[in-house]
Design an enzyme around this catalytic site. Structure first.
Site, PDB file in Angstrom:
ATOM      1  N   CYS A  43     -32.932  15.104 -24.614  1.00 47.58           N
ATOM      2  CA  CYS A  43     -33.854  15.874 -23.787  1.00 47.58           C
ATOM      3  C   CYS A  43     -34.303  15.059 -22.571  1.00 47.58           C
ATOM      4  CB  CYS A  43     -35.033  16.369 -24.621  1.00 47.58           C
ATOM      5  SG  CYS A  43     -35.793  17.814 -23.863  1.00 47.58           S
ATOM      6  N   LEU A  44     -35.497  14.465 -22.604  1.00 48.28           N
ATOM      7  CA  LEU A  44     -35.887  13.598 -21.493  1.00 48.28           C
ATOM      8  C   LEU A  44     -34.822  12.519 -21.284  1.00 48.28           C
ATOM      9  CD1 LEU A  44     -38.078  12.775 -19.422  1.00 48.28           C
ATOM     10  CD2 LEU A  44     -38.995  11.254 -21.163  1.00 48.28           C
ATOM     11  N   GLU A  50     -31.505  16.090 -32.940  1.00 47.71           N
ATOM     12  CA  GLU A  50     -32.095  15.463 -34.132  1.00 47.71           C
ATOM     13  C   GLU A  50     -32.634  16.484 -35.126  1.00 47.71           C
ATOM     14  OE1 GLU A  50     -33.242  15.174 -31.023  1.00 47.71           O
ATOM     15  OE2 GLU A  50     -35.435  15.129 -30.916  1.00 47.71           O
ATOM     16  N   HIS A  66     -32.383  19.049 -28.427  1.00 49.08           N
ATOM     17  CA  HIS A  66     -32.783  18.025 -29.401  1.00 49.08           C
ATOM     18  C   HIS A  66     -31.888  18.100 -30.640  1.00 49.08           C
ATOM     19  CE1 HIS A  66     -36.684  16.718 -27.696  1.00 49.08           C
ATOM     20  NE2 HIS A  66     -36.702  17.924 -27.166  1.00 49.08           N
ATOM     21  N   THR A  75     -57.827   5.537 -62.249  1.00 45.76           N
ATOM     22  CA  THR A  75     -57.570   6.980 -62.190  1.00 45.76           C
ATOM     23  C   THR A  75     -58.790   7.772 -61.726  1.00 45.76           C
ATOM     24  OG1 THR A  75     -58.225   7.325 -64.486  1.00 45.76           O
ATOM     25  CG2 THR A  75     -55.893   6.861 -64.098  1.00 45.76           C
TER      26      THR A  75
HETATM   27  N1  GLN Z   1     -40.593  16.390 -20.111  1.00 44.24           N
HETATM   28  C1  GLN Z   1     -39.281  16.935 -20.072  1.00 44.24           C
HETATM   29  C2  GLN Z   1     -39.299  18.440 -19.862  1.00 44.24           C
HETATM   30  O1  GLN Z   1     -40.299  19.068 -20.040  1.00 44.24           O
HETATM   31  C3  GLN Z   1     -38.518  16.593 -21.323  1.00 44.24           C
HETATM   32  C4  GLN Z   1     -39.058  17.245 -22.551  1.00 44.24           C
HETATM   33  C5  GLN Z   1     -38.570  16.619 -23.831  1.00 44.24           C
HETATM   34  O2  GLN Z   1     -38.041  15.533 -23.840  1.00 44.24           O
HETATM   35  N2  GLN Z   1     -38.784  17.287 -24.937  1.00 44.24           N
HETATM   36  O3  GLN Z   1     -38.308  19.034 -19.538  1.00 44.24           O
END
Ligand code: GLN
Length: 540
Positions: free
Chosen positions: A392-393, A519, A517, A198
């Site tokens: 996204c990407l 998520e 996104h 501790t």
């Molecule tokens: N690089 C890509 C863009 O700027 C995707 C961005 C990302 O996946 N958050 O649009």
């Protein structure tokens, strides 16, 4: 003297301050979020905020491999991953007020000084910087029953004294009876003598006391279960009553932490200390969640996440949590395997790496490293009809993949090939030339309209959605007329029809990708339709 003293006293928001000692990475964010969870389970309105002593202005430009994912709030703040825990544990949507970094406050102070707002005074850490921190805390807490404030890092960090001073002073500003100070510490285990020690925890509490803060609650993390003696010893040496000490051995899942804190009486202890008007806690749905997490699934599926940061799970925290939430809801096991995007250099290598997967996810990302591998993964999924979820990407590479699979061999994004003859993904209008700086993206909530007859509309069960964004590039509308011949459809668009938000492949068991996104909106007990839909498709 702090200027808002009287106003604040008139509205007694209760504060819970969460600090850390001994070492970082103890799960201070999970502790703060779990305290929020058990207070919310009592019908209280709870807000939560992270004060980060880093001199950065926001988390947007921090390296995800080091700091974990950049979590985006609905109002477009780029924050650190703790806000993701907060949103998931509290099932809430936070705003930029919940994330404060030194840089933002310092920048404001310096701007104010230049604008002559201090009228020739010496501008100092105390009171100017500390007052600004208190302002940020009080503003975020306004209107809530309880406001939880976590301070990043550990007590003793070079960056943080002003933050500790601010929360200490806030105790006297709002009344110490309205504050609970929680210190999260670590109990190391010495295997040679088979002892839990501790002393580091004692020292960390002493550091905190030297800053004028006496903790009311001690949350002690340990790798193994401890006995009652440890609690007594901690109480004696740290000046915290035994009732205020929770010992958290490694949990089976982080979602168990609220229940463990509750079992150890921390919820009641805080309620009493703050004289909160609270209901009996309701944890039924949370207990169900934990049961479904620890249940042994009948069948387990393998999902590959094609990415470039492989050594730190935290980089894709929300994506992983969303996938898991989908699997818990679907009652299946999930084995997430990392696929190094850079290793998918050729078609043969890609096939070899992907052939044993039940599904493929391409998460968000920036920069050209590993991009060809991500495109190859999407091409593989389109050809072999393996479920694909693009985030996204992941949507951008899906469009490139569909184009390349159908003869547009130079299809690319201007992010990776500025002079390509087929820029199927290009810079958003108004963002050109700002590729490398912070705070220049399309961020936060934007609406999207989904085509009625689409797989996307089916999984969502509606056609109007709002999702969070973080991107600079977008699908180039000049190529939309070719999508059909590439076997894809732009099924989600901004309501004005100008921006592609979602695409899906036709004649495919599951191939859905979004510019946003999803998520960030998934909750452990309320999975996001895109993730649940993806996991459900693995079963077919
Ligand atoms: N690089 C890509 C863009 O700027 C995707 C961005 C990302 O996946 N958050 O649009």
């Amino acid at each position: 003297m702090y200027k808002e003293r009287d106003k604040t006293l008139a509205k007694p928001v209760k504060y819970v301050f969460v600090t850390g000692g001994v070492l970082s990475g103890l799960g201070k964010g999970i502790t703060a979020a779990s305290i929020g969870n058990i207070l919310k389970a009592r019908g209280l309105s709870v807000n939560i905020q992270k004060l980060d002593p880093y001199i950065n202005v926001d988390a947007g430009t921090l390296n995800p491999a080091e700091h974990g994912e950049c979590f985006v709030t609905k109002d477009g703040a780029e924050t650190d991953l703790d806000l993701g825990h907060y949103e998931r544990f509290l099932n809430t949507q936070l705003t930029r007020h919940s994330s404060v970094m030194s840089g933002r406050i310092l920048r404001q102070l310096i701007d104010d000084e230049r604008a002559g707002k201090f009228l020739g005074q010496t501008v100092q850490v105390v009171p100017h910087f500390t007052n600004a921190i208190m302002d940020a805390v009080i503003t975020a807490g306004k209107g809530f029953d309880v406001h939880i404030v976590e301070i990043g890092g550990t007590v003793g960090d070079y960056e943080s004294p002003a933050f500790f001073e601010a929360i200490r002073e806030l105790g006297s500003v709002v009344g110490i009876e309205n504050c609970v100070y929680v210190q999260v510490v670590y109990l190391p285990y010495l295997s040679t003598s088979k002892e839990i020690k501790t002393k580091p925890a004692q020292n960390a509490v002493r550091d905190l006391r030297s800053m004028g803060i006496l903790p009311n609650v001690l949350v002690a993390r340990s790798e193994i279960p401890t006995n009652g003696q440890t609690r007594t010893k901690l109480s004696n040496f740290c000046g915290v009553p035994e009732a205020g000490i929770a010992i958290l051995p490694n949990a089976r899942t982080v979602y168990e932490v609220p229940l463990t804190l509750e079992d150890q009486g921390i919820g009641e202890y805080i309620v009493k200390k703050l004289k909160l008007n609270a209901k009996k806690p309701k944890h039924d749905s949370w207990k169900k969640l934990v049961d479904s997490i620890i249940a042994t699934p009948k069948k387990t599926y393998r999902v590959g996440v094609v990415a470039k940061y492989l050594d730190n799970q935290d980089t894709y925290m929300s994506v992983f949590e969303a996938l898991r939430a989908g699997s818990w809801a679907e009652g299946v096991g999930l084995e997430i395997s990392w696929v190094d995007a850079e290793s998918l250099k050729t078609k043969t290598l890609a096939t070899k790496a992907l052939k044993d997967l039940d599904g493929i996810v391409v998460p968000g990302g920036f920069g050209s490293r590993g991009i060809e591998g991500k495109i190859a993964a999407a091409q593989y999924s389109l050809t072999n009809k393996v479920p694909y979820l693009g985030l996204c990407l992941g949507m951008q590479v899906a469009v490139i993949a569909a184009a390349r699979n159908n003869g547009v061999t130079q299809a690319n994004s201007t992010e990776f090939a500025p002079n390509t003859t087929d820029p199927v993904i290009h810079t958003m209008i108004g963002q050109s030339g700002k590729e490398n700086t912070g705070g220049t993206m399309r961020l936060g909530d934007y609406p999207c309209s989904i085509e009625k007859k689409s797989a996307a509309a089916e999984i969502y069960g509606k056609t109007s959605i709002i999702e969070r964004h973080r991107h600079r590039y977008e699908a180039n509308n000049a190529y939309l007329s070719q999508y059909e011949s590439w076997g894809i459809k732009a099924v989600g668009k901004s309501p004005d029809g100008k921006l592609v938000e979602m695409i899906e492949a036709v004649k495919h068991p599951f191939f859905i990708a979004s510019q946003f996104h999803p998520e960030f909106l998934s909750r452990p007990n309320v999975p996001h339709p895109m993730f649940q839909g993806f996991i459900a498709s693995l079963k077919k």
